[in-house]
Scaffold this motif. Structure first.
Motif, PDB file in Angstrom:
ATOM      1  N   LEU A  50       3.072   9.401   5.283  1.00 27.82           N
ATOM      2  CA  LEU A  50       3.211   9.004   3.882  1.00 27.82           C
ATOM      3  C   LEU A  50       3.898   7.657   3.738  1.00 27.82           C
ATOM      4  O   LEU A  50       3.766   6.990   2.710  1.00 27.82           O
ATOM      5  CB  LEU A  50       4.001  10.070   3.114  1.00 27.82           C
ATOM      6  CG  LEU A  50       3.310  11.433   2.965  1.00 27.82           C
ATOM      7  CD1 LEU A  50       4.281  12.455   2.403  1.00 27.82           C
ATOM      8  CD2 LEU A  50       2.084  11.307   2.074  1.00 27.82           C
ATOM      9  N   SER A  51       4.664   7.224   4.744  1.00 28.70           N
ATOM     10  CA  SER A  51       5.425   5.981   4.641  1.00 28.70           C
ATOM     11  C   SER A  51       4.803   4.840   5.434  1.00 28.70           C
ATOM     12  O   SER A  51       5.411   3.794   5.580  1.00 28.70           O
ATOM     13  CB  SER A  51       6.862   6.216   5.140  1.00 28.70           C
ATOM     14  OG  SER A  51       6.846   6.561   6.513  1.00 28.70           O
ATOM     15  N   SER A  52       3.567   5.053   5.938  1.00 30.72           N
ATOM     16  CA  SER A  52       2.915   4.022   6.754  1.00 30.72           C
ATOM     17  C   SER A  52       1.609   3.576   6.110  1.00 30.72           C
ATOM     18  O   SER A  52       0.870   4.392   5.551  1.00 30.72           O
ATOM     19  CB  SER A  52       2.610   4.561   8.156  1.00 30.72           C
ATOM     20  OG  SER A  52       3.768   5.063   8.780  1.00 30.72           O
ATOM     21  N   PRO A  97       2.223   2.934  14.089  1.00 34.27           N
ATOM     22  CA  PRO A  97       3.121   4.089  14.030  1.00 34.27           C
ATOM     23  C   PRO A  97       2.369   5.365  14.389  1.00 34.27           C
ATOM     24  O   PRO A  97       1.274   5.620  13.875  1.00 34.27           O
ATOM     25  CB  PRO A  97       3.577   4.108  12.569  1.00 34.27           C
ATOM     26  CG  PRO A  97       3.417   2.702  12.110  1.00 34.27           C
ATOM     27  CD  PRO A  97       2.234   2.155  12.835  1.00 34.27           C
ATOM     28  N   THR A  98       2.959   6.168  15.264  1.00 32.88           N
ATOM     29  CA  THR A  98       2.265   7.330  15.832  1.00 32.88           C
ATOM     30  C   THR A  98       3.207   8.514  15.972  1.00 32.88           C
ATOM     31  O   THR A  98       4.387   8.349  16.296  1.00 32.88           O
ATOM     32  CB  THR A  98       1.700   6.976  17.230  1.00 32.88           C
ATOM     33  OG1 THR A  98       0.787   5.897  17.111  1.00 32.88           O
ATOM     34  CG2 THR A  98       1.004   8.170  17.867  1.00 32.88           C
ATOM     35  N   ALA A 122       0.831  -1.213   0.000  1.00 36.08           N
ATOM     36  CA  ALA A 122       0.000   0.000   0.000  1.00 36.08           C
ATOM     37  C   ALA A 122       0.861   1.256   0.000  1.00 36.08           C
ATOM     38  O   ALA A 122       0.394   2.338  -0.346  1.00 36.08           O
ATOM     39  CB  ALA A 122      -0.919  -0.002   1.224  1.00 36.08           C
ATOM     40  N   VAL A 123       2.118   1.103   0.397  1.00 42.60           N
ATOM     41  CA  VAL A 123       2.973   2.281   0.580  1.00 42.60           C
ATOM     42  C   VAL A 123       4.009   2.370  -0.536  1.00 42.60           C
ATOM     43  O   VAL A 123       4.812   1.464  -0.730  1.00 42.60           O
ATOM     44  CB  VAL A 123       3.691   2.221   1.950  1.00 42.60           C
ATOM     45  CG1 VAL A 123       4.506   3.493   2.161  1.00 42.60           C
ATOM     46  CG2 VAL A 123       2.684   2.025   3.075  1.00 42.60           C
ATOM     47  N   PRO A 174      10.714   2.649   8.805  1.00 37.98           N
ATOM     48  CA  PRO A 174      11.784   3.074   7.902  1.00 37.98           C
ATOM     49  C   PRO A 174      11.281   4.061   6.864  1.00 37.98           C
ATOM     50  O   PRO A 174      10.148   4.024   6.471  1.00 37.98           O
ATOM     51  CB  PRO A 174      12.210   1.762   7.233  1.00 37.98           C
ATOM     52  CG  PRO A 174      11.046   0.852   7.370  1.00 37.98           C
ATOM     53  CD  PRO A 174      10.377   1.233   8.648  1.00 37.98           C
ATOM     54  N   MET A 175      12.174   4.942   6.414  1.00 35.92           N
ATOM     55  CA  MET A 175      11.801   5.956   5.441  1.00 35.92           C
ATOM     56  C   MET A 175      13.044   6.356   4.680  1.00 35.92           C
ATOM     57  O   MET A 175      14.144   5.936   4.995  1.00 35.92           O
ATOM     58  CB  MET A 175      11.160   7.152   6.178  1.00 35.92           C
ATOM     59  CG  MET A 175      10.762   8.320   5.298  1.00 35.92           C
ATOM     60  SD  MET A 175       9.452   7.872   4.127  1.00 35.92           S
ATOM     61  CE  MET A 175       9.341   9.368   3.184  1.00 35.92           C
ATOM     62  N   GLU A 176      12.886   7.213   3.756  1.00 32.99           N
ATOM     63  CA  GLU A 176      13.929   7.808   2.934  1.00 32.99           C
ATOM     64  C   GLU A 176      14.874   6.754   2.369  1.00 32.99           C
ATOM     65  O   GLU A 176      14.482   5.669   1.977  1.00 32.99           O
ATOM     66  CB  GLU A 176      14.670   8.910   3.726  1.00 32.99           C
ATOM     67  CG  GLU A 176      15.236   8.420   5.046  1.00 32.99           C
ATOM     68  CD  GLU A 176      15.771   9.528   5.905  1.00 32.99           C
ATOM     69  OE1 GLU A 176      16.938   9.870   5.708  1.00 32.99           O
ATOM     70  OE2 GLU A 176      15.058  10.043   6.763  1.00 32.99           O
TER      71      GLU A 176
END
Length: 784
Positions: free
Chosen positions: A355-357, A505-506, A319-320, A765-767
């Motif tokens: 945006l990443s979850s 995630p919060t 989904a992401v 995790p991101m970027e």
């Protein structure tokens, strides 16, 4: 007028007469208004015709009935005869009997057939048919089907009349009696006499106390299984619905049941007897028992469904879409330049994590920028995915990809105003249509790519389950809310449990930006969250003040404050009085009377309609109390009465009230007016999800039972520009000191932790960390 002469009746007040016209008849609850030509009465009555009101099936015009009740002077419609119960007077002549049987009441029976029935069976035909329907076999040319329908119609009408009389003798009013009859039909009396406690399970509005009184009259003993069963089911439902619990412990439930059973009886009920009944009810599936906790089945399975779907959504890595850090920062920069804003570091982190979850929670108190972050998420999501935010670019076959929803219409409107995009209530999003339920579920999910739900603290366990199971695979979901506000009206505390579980995630926004703009209201709210009251509570501030007064002075003080606000140019819709209780000299009902007289007084130029002690006028500010999806109006919406039409002026022959909810016009008949109430003052619960330029908040010790921190916090945070507190400073301090956090009994957080390993805040995790890990889920690092 004709008094009782040859007509022998008991001492009860009655009117015997012929129905000449039906003015109104509600097919759902049988409430009727008819005009009757009086033949006999023992009432002081000079009229040839009277208006009769009550709960009965559609009357056959020209038939004769005996109505038992009393006269009542209606403030608008004058004298009416309000019926407690009635019975039909069957014709006692050959001609009258033929006319009756040939009426529209009996389908397929014309005058020729009616004549044949009377000639065959005589003038006692009806009593003969009711005693033995086989007598119709001897009527020439009467088919078996028509004979069966004739008998069933007679039995239904005779059964209803006799049942209504019997139920009134049991102490049930006509409205409740009609609900009971609708549940059981002709079996009503036999069911009640065999087991009056069945009413608790089957008829809304009948509690254990009422059924127990009936059981006592019928000689049912204290330890009778039906009595204990009803007490168990009633206690469980009452504790869950009134206290907001999802489950009740074994000890709590046993104690409550015992208290119900022993309250008015001298007998002692053994705890073991109650526990045995609980086991039986669990075996039947009437309740769910797990680890000595008892659940209403729908709540148990709703919690279970939430856990299942939260797990499903968290594991939807596809989904992401992942983006390099540089792309995100460029999109953020474009947005900041376009909006002329500068996002704070924590706000940037919230947007990035959202945006990443696949599932994400954004929480924070007033003034922390939740709305600003929501707008950022929407804009950057569209930018990174190459999506247009113009609804005109989409069609029915290609729907708008970003869904915005909130529990109430006003909260959805605020969301739409903040983002410039369409927003709807959760009920409307899920296709709720009243008795038919929801259109969307796991088999027919909603469609879109991103869903943002605001005011999540207002969502109860049942609605949350329906929402989560209607979300398709591949959709990103963002939940937004303030965990310190009041919990949902319905059972559960879904947002608080999701946060407490730590599996989603919060980001918690903590920095107050509106405070920097000089908002003492926001400063007060954040102090209240921590159980503190500022030493300058009663000091005059630019946006906040406190006026000392006693309970008996509250209504007049509120009136003066509202009048001053009006004189300064504020519209009625901008001024909202909030209070926690309806009754009493400082209650909502009293303040609505005072404020209606101030803002919308009686005038010859304004139409009005009285319903009991309440008067509705054109121009009144009103509040919707129930969801009405067919009209796109929902619980908590505030509107204005724009027209009133009287019965004599319209083809429907009934009074009508037209209310405009931000341009959506809804028409209410007199019987529907219980769905609205005046809104000059409303409850704090009803105001949740809304904001108003001016909030007037009385706080006095007479509210003590309701005064709690989250209630006052919710009220204070409804104010956008000005907050005027009035009442007793000590009452406010007592309320802030009373925290009921954690008092709701739920197992959602526990089950989420049991089935999902926890995330820590900000862990996803991101970027560039995503490079080479596009198909890796956080779950790959968790033990099974």
């Amino acid at each position: 007028m004709r008094q009782q002469e040859s007509f022998a009746l008991d001492e009860a007040s009655f009117i015997k007469g012929t129905c000449v016209a039906t003015i109104f008849h509600n097919e759902e609850n049988f409430y009727s208004v008819i005009r009757v030509r009086v033949e006999e009465t023992n009432e002081a009555c000079e009229e040839q015709e009277v208006v009769v009101t009550g709960y009965f099936p559609k009357m056959n015009e020209q038939d004769t009935y005996i109505f038992y009740g009393k006269f009542h002077n209606h403030p608008r419609f004058g004298r009416q005869y309000v019926v407690e119960h009635f019975r039909k007077q069957f014709p006692n002549t050959k001609e009258g009997l033929i006319h009756y049987l040939a009426s529209d009441l009996f389908k397929g029976i014309g005058k020729k057939t009616a004549t044949a029935i009377v000639e065959t069976l005589g003038e006692n035909a009806i009593s003969k048919i009711l005693e033995d329907p086989s007598v119709l076999d001897g009527v020439p040319k009467l088919t078996k089907q028509k004979a069966k329908e004739l008998y069933e119609t007679l039995r239904t009408h005779e059964g209803l009349e006799q049942t209504m009389i019997a139920l009134s003798q049991f102490g049930f009013g006509p409205q409740l009696a009609m609900k009971i009859y609708q549940a059981y039909q002709e079996e009503t009396l036999s069911i009640i006499q065999q087991n009056p406690y069945q009413l608790v399970e089957d008829v809304e509005g009948i509690g254990f106390g009422r059924a127990d009184e009936l059981g006592y009259q019928l000689g049912i003993s204290g330890s009778h299984p039906a009595r204990i069963r009803a007490a168990c089911l009633f206690a469980l439902e009452q504790d869950c619905l009134q206290e907001g619990h999802v489950y009740i412990t074994k000890d709590q439930l046993t104690a409550h049941v015992k208290q119900l059973l022993e309250a008015k009886r001298s007998e002692t009920i053994r705890a073991e007897t109650i526990e045995q009944m609980l086991v039986m009810l669990a075996e039947e599936g009437k309740l769910i028992e797990e680890e000595e906790r008892f659940y209403i089945p729908s709540l148990y399975f709703a919690e279970k469904g939430i856990v299942t779907n939260v797990k499903r959504l968290l594991q939807q890595t596809e989904a992401v879409m992942t983006f390099p850090e540089s792309e995100f920062l460029l999109a953020l920069g474009r947005l900041e330049e376009r909006l002329s804003v500068q996002y704070a570091p924590l706000q940037k982190e919230a947007i990035r994590q959202a945006l990443s979850s696949s599932l994400f929670i954004l929480t924070g108190g007033p003034g922390t920028g939740k709305t600003t972050v929501i707008k950022g998420i929407v804009e950057i999501f569209a930018d990174l995915h190459g999506l247009s935010l113009d609804p005109k670019d989409y069609t029915k076959d290609r729907p708008f990809p970003i869904l915005l929803a909130a529990p109430t219409g006003r909260a959805a409107k605020r969301m739409s105003e903040a983002t410039g995009l369409p927003a709807v209530t959760i009920h409307r999003l899920l296709g709720w249509n009243g008795a038919e339920g929801f259109t969307h579920d796991e088999d027919e999910p909603i469609s879109g790519r991103l869903l943002i739900v605001d005011e999540m603290s207002m969502v109860d366990t049942w609605l949350a389950n329906q929402l989560f199971k209607s979300i398709p695979d591949g959709m990103q979901v963002i939940l937004v809310g303030d965990e310190d506000q009041l919990p949902s009206v319905g059972p559960g505390q879904v947002l608080k449990d999701l946060l407490r579980a730590g599996v989603v995630p919060t980001v918690r926004l903590t920095e107050v930006y509106r405070q920097a703009e000089g908002s003492s209201i926001i400063e007060l709210a954040h102090q209240m969250k921590n159980g503190l009251v500022p030493s300058d509570l009663t000091a005059q501030k630019a946006d906040r003040s406190f006026i000392r007064c006693q309970t008996g002075q509250v209504a007049e003080v509120v009136r003066q404050i509202a009048d001053n606000a009006r004189k300064k140019g504020f519209a009625v819709k901008d001024i909202q009085v909030l209070a926690p209780m309806y009754r009493g000299p400082a209650g909502i009902d009293r303040m609505n009377q005072v404020l209606q007289e101030l803002f919308n007084p009686k005038s010859e130029k304004k139409r009005e309609l009285s319903v009991g002690d309440v008067v509705y006028r054109v121009g009144d500010k009103v509040l919707q109390l129930v969801n009405q999806p067919e009209d796109n109006v929902f619980n908590g919406d505030i509107g204005e009465i724009v027209a009133i039409f009287y019965a004599k002026e319209n083809t429907e022959k009934q009074d009508l009230v037209v209310v405009s909810f931000d341009g959506i016009e809804v028409t209410y008949s007199r019987q529907d007016l219980s769905q609205i109430t005046h809104a000059y003052c409303c409850s704090i619960h009803k105001a949740q999800g809304s904001e108003f330029p001016i909030v007037i908040l009385p706080v006095v010790k007479s509210y003590y039972r309701m005064l709690k921190r989250n209630l006052l916090y919710t009220a204070v945070t409804r104010s956008k520009q000005f907050l005027i507190l009035c009442g007793e400073e000590e009452a406010f301090r007592l309320g802030v000191a009373r925290s009921d956090d954690g008092t709701r009994q739920t197992t959602l957080a526990e089950k989420l932790q049991r089935f999902l390993a926890p995330f820590t805040e900000g862990e996803l995790p991101m970027e560039d960390a995503n490079i080479g890990m596009e198909n890796v889920s956080p779950y790959d690092f968790m033990s099974s």
